[in-house]
Design a protein around this motif. Structure first.
Motif, short mmCIF file in Angstrom:
data_model
loop_
_atom_site.label_atom_id
_atom_site.label_comp_id
_atom_site.label_asym_id
_atom_site.label_seq_id
_atom_site.Cartn_x
_atom_site.Cartn_y
_atom_site.Cartn_z
N ALA A 25 -18.36 51.53 5.92
CA ALA A 25 -18.02 50.25 6.76
C ALA A 25 -17.16 48.86 6.08
O ALA A 25 -17.95 47.43 6.61
N LEU A 26 -17.85 48.89 4.59
CA LEU A 26 -17.52 47.89 4.47
C LEU A 26 -15.79 47.89 3.73
O LEU A 26 -15.41 46.73 2.82
N TYR A 27 -15.49 48.55 3.86
CA TYR A 27 -13.95 48.24 3.73
C TYR A 27 -12.55 47.02 4.19
O TYR A 27 -12.27 46.70 2.80
N THR A 28 -13.35 46.65 5.65
CA THR A 28 -12.62 45.01 5.85
C THR A 28 -12.56 44.09 5.19
O THR A 28 -11.93 43.81 4.35
N VAL A 29 -14.22 43.66 4.45
CA VAL A 29 -13.99 43.31 3.35
C VAL A 29 -13.91 43.18 1.85
O VAL A 29 -13.67 42.66 1.04
N GLU A 30 -14.26 44.45 1.38
CA GLU A 30 -13.30 44.84 0.68
C GLU A 30 -12.13 44.41 0.39
O GLU A 30 -11.70 44.28 -0.79
N GLN A 31 -11.11 45.14 1.25
CA GLN A 31 -9.95 44.64 1.88
C GLN A 31 -9.52 43.23 1.45
O GLN A 31 -8.58 42.44 0.53
#
Length: 187
Positions: free
Chosen positions: A20-26
């Motif tokens: 779920a957090l991949y986009t914000v992490e990237q």
């Protein structure tokens, strides 16, 4: 379990597709290193790193402990936070992540694992966050001998980081890819 390049690539791809957090992490891996380097960041950016460290467990981390860390970070004088981050940036740039970790742990709410998250967002090519899941995946793969020390010391973090760098070199990937694979392997 034996870690292989194929396994790392597959699990890292799964992370990108399912976490779920991949986009914000990237996005933060693309923006925070420059912000921390230039000093063009605010309280929200620093709070985000602490929130991310705990919230990436998606409820599996004790809520009271997470909230306490988030509140304690706010209790730090922001100039002290900026000074610690500046010192950590200089240390990581000089190739001494341990000094950066040490400086960051002078702040309230920042232990070695949280400091490692800051260092990862300072320079994702030089440092990698440590936590029980990443450690457990390496231990299951016989890459680390000891169980996760809660929390690890700076010396234990250095051992972990050295192992991760070695694996990233062996699999011809960056540390962020290795992190994503380790996270999925420990799920």
């Amino acid at each position: 379990m034996e870690l292989t390049r194929s396994l790392v690539e597959t699990r890292a791809r799964e992370y990108r597709e399912r976490e779920a957090l991949y986009t914000v992490e990237q996005e933060n891996l693309e923006t925070l290193p420059g912000a921390f380097e230039s000093g063009e960041y605010g309280r929200r950016d620093t709070a985000w790193v602490v929130r991310w460290y705990y919230r990436r467990f998606l409820g599996d981390y004790p809520d009271a402990e997470r909230r306490k860390a988030e509140e304690e970070l706010r209790d730090n004088d922001f100039e002290a936070v900026r000074s610690a981050i500046s010192d950590a940036v200089d240390a990581v740039d000089a190739g001494d992540v341990a000094v950066g970790i040490d400086r960051l742990t002078d702040l309230e709410a920042v232990n070695v694992p949280v400091a490692s998250a800051f260092c990862m967002f300072i320079d994702p090519d030089a440092s990698l966050v440590v936590g029980p899941r990443e450690w457990a995946a390496l231990r299951t793969a016989n890459e680390l001998e000891q169980p996760y020390p809660a929390p690890p010391s700076i010396s234990e973090y250095e051992t972990y980081l050295e192992r991760c760098r070695s694996l990233a070199d062996r699999f011809d990937c960056d540390l962020w890819t290795l992190y994503r694979a380790l996270w999925r392997l420990s799920a």
